[in-house]
Design a protein around this motif. Structure first.
Motif, mmCIF file in Angstrom:
data_model
loop_
_atom_site.group_PDB
_atom_site.id
_atom_site.type_symbol
_atom_site.label_atom_id
_atom_site.label_comp_id
_atom_site.label_asym_id
_atom_site.label_seq_id
_atom_site.Cartn_x
_atom_site.Cartn_y
_atom_site.Cartn_z
ATOM 1 N N SER A 184 0.953 -1.490 0.066
ATOM 2 C CA SER A 184 -0.051 -0.098 -0.219
ATOM 3 C C SER A 184 0.648 1.288 0.300
ATOM 4 O O SER A 184 1.940 1.202 0.175
ATOM 5 C CB SER A 184 -0.648 -0.091 1.493
ATOM 6 N N ASP A 185 0.336 2.522 -0.235
ATOM 7 C CA ASP A 185 1.268 3.397 -0.095
ATOM 8 C C ASP A 185 0.715 4.147 0.903
ATOM 9 O O ASP A 185 2.046 4.941 1.786
ATOM 10 C CB ASP A 185 0.620 5.362 -1.212
ATOM 11 N N LYS A 186 0.585 3.350 2.253
ATOM 12 C CA LYS A 186 0.610 4.287 3.065
ATOM 13 C C LYS A 186 0.459 3.334 3.899
ATOM 14 O O LYS A 186 0.762 2.174 4.493
ATOM 15 C CB LYS A 186 -1.574 3.724 4.137
#
Length: 123
Positions: A33-35
């Protein structure tokens, strides 16, 4: 007369479209994820620990149903805390909500949590 080489509608369509770079987990090969799981855990644990406010880390990770449920539980916990001066039992409700938020933050930081799309949160 019009120019045959003049294209009034933008660049030609035969140019390659850049693809987004997707990072993968080195152990499983699953997309990341980009998180961040550290940010999600801290957003879940610190407001939960300090103010009894839960759900922020879950909303950051994209789990809106759990995040909204924890925000609603925050309101119930706060109401039971302030009404608990007359009764003993509502203090246990506030304490249970507090523990849920703090433990959920620890799980987000220490476990292998995913975002709303099933991708692992990055370390």
């Amino acid at each position: 007369m019009t120019n045959p080489h003049h294209r009034p509608y933008g660049p030609p369509t035969h140019l390659p479209v850049p693809m987004p770079v997707v990072e993968v987990d080195p152990f499983t090969g699953a997309p990341l994820s980009d998180k961040s799981k550290v940010i999600a855990g801290l957003l879940q644990m610190l407001p939960g620990f300090l103010m009894g406010l839960g759900g922020i880390g879950r909303l950051y990770a994209g789990h809106t149903m759990v995040g909204v449920l924890q925000l609603a539980a925050t309101v119930v916990g706060w109401i039971s805390f302030w009404c608990g001066f007359l009764l003993i039992f509502p203090f246990f409700i506030y304490g249970a909500m507090w523990m849920w938020f703090v433990i959920d933050g620890i799980i987000l930081m220490a476990g292998r949590p995913t975002d709303a799309h099933g991708r692992l949160l990055r370390s």
